[in-house]
Scaffold this active site. Structure first.
Site, PDB file in Angstrom:
ATOM      1  CE  LYS A 240      -2.723  -2.784   4.031  1.00 18.86           C
ATOM      2  NZ  LYS A 240      -1.625  -3.663   3.623  1.00 18.86           N
ATOM      3  NE  ARG A 274       3.107  -1.490   9.046  1.00 21.38           N
ATOM      4  CZ  ARG A 274       2.180  -0.674   8.564  1.00 21.38           C
ATOM      5  NH1 ARG A 274       1.084  -1.181   7.989  1.00 21.38           N
ATOM      6  NH2 ARG A 274       2.317   0.640   8.631  1.00 21.38           N
TER       7      ARG A 274
END
Length: 299
Positions: A240, A274
């Site tokens: 991210k 995840r």
């Protein structure tokens, strides 16, 4: 870290188990964390767009992640990167259905469909998917909750401020933790009213979805704030942008940051992680758990 703090982590986070109902079958998540492998069958996802757009390559990638330890494969056909626009359901179906069908024919691994659209979710479930991963937490499509209840499958409710197209335009919270917790309480209540059983609900605070760096760090460092909702917590820190901000690194150079975020998420109570890099994260989590539990693992 003190002995008292370590024991608190063991008792509150590492020893937790959740019974998740899948069409009457009870799945046990915990005490070891589950790894969810990310499979984007898109041309434009932020870190792997186009790599697995071909169904054969996508299935090969999924099977490799299963071999590496993924318990769930999360298949998405629509990019939800910041600034992305919604695509037609027909295009999304063209991307995901061949992959789901081919993968289901080869393995019994759990499959999650990452979609906001009930039309896509329904076709994916008919093709062999087991979970619905809805980044809108059932807000985007009014038919999604009814569909999930009818098919008796687990649903991942993710928090997002705005839409993928607008979510990173100066996101603001008065107090990010309490506001997201209130959001989950509301969405869980509405899901149950729609007929979704309590033990079919998983929550995801939505790292990077309508959050700035400060918001993301606060969420990851305080995941245990959401434990009293008594729902499995899924966290998706993989590659991210907050990691890129810290390391000044592009998406493909964020593995170490992803591992660090995954371990800290686990220490704070995440039950499902995840990620794109299943093997590396699984190994790191295994070492971290062995240290915290002072547990030797035989080779």
């Amino acid at each position: 870290m003190s002995l008292i703090a370590i024991n608190q982590i063991k008792n509150r986070c590492f020893s937790r188990q959740y019974q998740v109902d899948l069409r009457g079958e009870k799945l046990t998540i915990g005490p070891e964390p589950w790894i969810m492998g990310i499979l984007n069958v898109t041309p434009d996802s932020f870190s792997d767009g186009g790599l697995f757009f071909d169904p054969e390559r996508a299935v090969e990638r999924a099977l490799l992640m299963v071999e590496q330890g993924a318990r769930i494969i999360d298949i998405g056909g629509e990019s939800t990167r910041p600034g992305s626009k919604e695509i037609p359901a027909e295009e999304e179906l063209k991307r995901v259905l061949p992959v789901i069908r081919k993968l289901r024919a080869k393995t019994r691994v759990l499959i999650s469909i990452d979609t906001r659209k009930s039309q896509v979710a329904r076709a994916a479930l008919e093709a062999g998917a087991d979970f619905i991963n809805d980044i809108s937490a059932l807000r985007h499509d009014p038919e999604m909750a009814t569909l999930a209840a009818r098919y008796q499958v687990p649903v991942i409710l993710m928090h997002m401020l705005g839409t993928p197209e607008t979510m990173q335009l100066n996101p603001h919270y008065d107090e990010v933790l309490s506001e997201i917790k209130s959001f989950f309480q509301e969405r869980i209540s509405l899901a149950v009213e729609a007929g979704i059983k309590e033990d079919r609900i998983i929550i995801d605070p939505g790292i990077g979805f309508g959050k700035n760096l400060e918001h993301n760090l606060r969420l990851l460092n305080n995941l245990d704030y959401f434990l009293d909702l008594d729902k499995p917590i899924l966290v998706g820190p993989s590659r991210k942008s907050f990691i890129g901000m810290i390391l000044n690194a592009p998406a493909q150079q964020r593995l170490e940051g992803t591992i660090a975020a995954a371990i800290l998420s686990r220490l704070r109570g995440a039950a499902i992680i995840r990620v794109h890099d299943v093997l590396e994260v699984k190994k790191a989590l295994q070492v971290a758990e062995s240290i915290v539990n002072e547990k030797q693992v035989a080779n």
